[in-house]
Design a protein around this motif. Structure first.
Motif, PDB file in Angstrom:
ATOM      1  N   ASP A   1      42.629  42.800  44.812  1.00  0.00           N
ATOM      2  CA  ASP A   1      42.781  42.753  46.269  1.00  0.00           C
ATOM      3  C   ASP A   1      44.125  43.317  46.726  1.00  0.00           C
ATOM      4  N   SER A   2      45.019  43.587  45.815  1.00  0.00           N
ATOM      5  CA  SER A   2      46.332  44.149  46.154  1.00  0.00           C
ATOM      6  C   SER A   2      46.305  45.674  46.042  1.00  0.00           C
ATOM      7  N   LEU A   3      46.570  46.331  47.159  1.00  0.00           N
ATOM      8  CA  LEU A   3      46.645  47.796  47.160  1.00  0.00           C
ATOM      9  C   LEU A   3      47.762  48.274  46.235  1.00  0.00           C
ATOM     10  N   VAL A   4      48.863  47.540  46.200  1.00  0.00           N
ATOM     11  CA  VAL A   4      49.999  47.913  45.341  1.00  0.00           C
ATOM     12  C   VAL A   4      49.563  47.933  43.866  1.00  0.00           C
ATOM     13  N   ILE A   5      48.842  46.897  43.448  1.00  0.00           N
ATOM     14  CA  ILE A   5      48.387  46.828  42.052  1.00  0.00           C
ATOM     15  C   ILE A   5      47.341  47.908  41.781  1.00  0.00           C
TER      16      ILE A   5
ATOM     17  N   ARG B   1      47.842  55.064  39.072  1.00  0.00           N
ATOM     18  CA  ARG B   1      48.869  56.043  38.677  1.00  0.00           C
ATOM     19  C   ARG B   1      49.089  56.036  37.163  1.00  0.00           C
ATOM     20  N   SER B   2      49.050  54.854  36.571  1.00  0.00           N
ATOM     21  CA  SER B   2      49.301  54.733  35.128  1.00  0.00           C
ATOM     22  C   SER B   2      48.170  55.315  34.282  1.00  0.00           C
ATOM     23  N   LEU B   3      46.949  55.266  34.789  1.00  0.00           N
ATOM     24  CA  LEU B   3      45.791  55.617  33.962  1.00  0.00           C
ATOM     25  C   LEU B   3      45.034  56.851  34.438  1.00  0.00           C
TER      26      LEU B   3
ATOM     27  N   GLU C   1      37.594  54.662  40.220  1.00  0.00           N
ATOM     28  CA  GLU C   1      37.099  53.994  41.419  1.00  0.00           C
ATOM     29  C   GLU C   1      37.942  52.743  41.656  1.00  0.00           C
ATOM     30  N   ARG C   2      38.016  52.319  42.920  1.00  0.00           N
ATOM     31  CA  ARG C   2      38.800  51.134  43.270  1.00  0.00           C
ATOM     32  C   ARG C   2      37.956  50.198  44.119  1.00  0.00           C
ATOM     33  N   ALA C   3      38.138  48.900  43.905  1.00  0.00           N
ATOM     34  CA  ALA C   3      37.466  47.891  44.718  1.00  0.00           C
ATOM     35  C   ALA C   3      38.454  46.777  44.995  1.00  0.00           C
ATOM     36  N   GLU C   4      38.365  46.193  46.202  1.00  0.00           N
ATOM     37  CA  GLU C   4      39.326  45.142  46.555  1.00  0.00           C
ATOM     38  C   GLU C   4      38.755  43.732  46.434  1.00  0.00           C
ATOM     39  N   ASN C   5      37.494  43.614  46.001  1.00  0.00           N
ATOM     40  CA  ASN C   5      36.927  42.287  45.727  1.00  0.00           C
ATOM     41  C   ASN C   5      35.722  42.440  44.799  1.00  0.00           C
ATOM     42  N   GLY C   6      35.195  41.318  44.364  1.00  0.00           N
ATOM     43  CA  GLY C   6      34.107  41.350  43.401  1.00  0.00           C
ATOM     44  C   GLY C   6      32.836  42.002  43.928  1.00  0.00           C
ATOM     45  N   ARG C   7      32.531  41.780  45.190  1.00  0.00           N
ATOM     46  CA  ARG C   7      31.309  42.380  45.755  1.00  0.00           C
ATOM     47  C   ARG C   7      31.390  43.905  45.745  1.00  0.00           C
ATOM     48  N   GLN C   8      32.522  44.444  46.191  1.00  0.00           N
ATOM     49  CA  GLN C   8      32.687  45.901  46.166  1.00  0.00           C
ATOM     50  C   GLN C   8      32.634  46.419  44.729  1.00  0.00           C
TER      51      GLN C   8
ATOM     52  N   LYS D   1      50.207  39.456  35.115  1.00  0.00           N
ATOM     53  CA  LYS D   1      51.094  40.101  36.076  1.00  0.00           C
ATOM     54  C   LYS D   1      52.390  39.310  36.110  1.00  0.00           C
ATOM     55  N   PRO D   2      53.525  39.901  36.301  1.00  0.00           N
ATOM     56  CA  PRO D   2      53.729  41.341  36.421  1.00  0.00           C
ATOM     57  C   PRO D   2      53.659  42.007  35.045  1.00  0.00           C
ATOM     58  N   PHE D   3      53.381  43.298  35.038  1.00  0.00           N
ATOM     59  CA  PHE D   3      53.260  44.029  33.784  1.00  0.00           C
ATOM     60  C   PHE D   3      53.943  45.385  33.923  1.00  0.00           C
ATOM     61  N   THR D   4      54.324  45.943  32.777  1.00  0.00           N
ATOM     62  CA  THR D   4      54.911  47.281  32.771  1.00  0.00           C
ATOM     63  C   THR D   4      53.799  48.285  32.452  1.00  0.00           C
TER      64      THR D   4
END
Length: 122
Positions: A8-12, A18-20, A28-35, A101-104
């Protein structure tokens, strides 16, 4: 390979993306389980990074459904919840690994390698 980032965090979501991004052909990105479940039905991801605490549908419930929709997907839980009970519950329902979290970026890369290895052994 296809990656689905569920948080749910846009930052995460952006940090993981960016890392992967160079490693996966499609992200693909989703901000909750339903999406996440809707996206998984369409894209059948190879790897899912899953937060546990999200609105509408949390990560544990989403994992329970995800293993049916995309049974070959490796699932890495990425969460600020670090208690053993939560981790065991997520693993019981089909997660392949847990990253606190937090992670490098290095932590994330190592966790991804481990999860893909474990999922490949299923």
């Amino acid at each position: 390979m296809k990656l689905l980032i569920v948080d749910d965090s846009l930052v995460i979501r952006n940090k993981i993306s960016r890392s992967l991004l160079s490693r996966f052909a499609k992200v693909e990105r989703a901000e909750n389980g339903r999406q996440a479940l809707e996206s998984a039905k369409k894209e059948l991801p190879d790897l899912v990074t899953m937060d546990l605490t999200m609105p509408e549908m949390g990560g544990v419930e989403c994992i329970r459904h995800m293993v049916t929709i995309a049974p070959k997907a490796a699932i890495l839980v990425v969460s600020a919840l670090s208690d053993k009970h939560t981790a065991i519950t997520a693993l019981k329902y089909g997660a392949n690994g847990f990253l606190c979290k937090p992670f490098t970026e290095s932590d994330l890369q190592s966790a991804i390698e481990q999860v893909l290895k474990v999922a490949g052994q299923r």
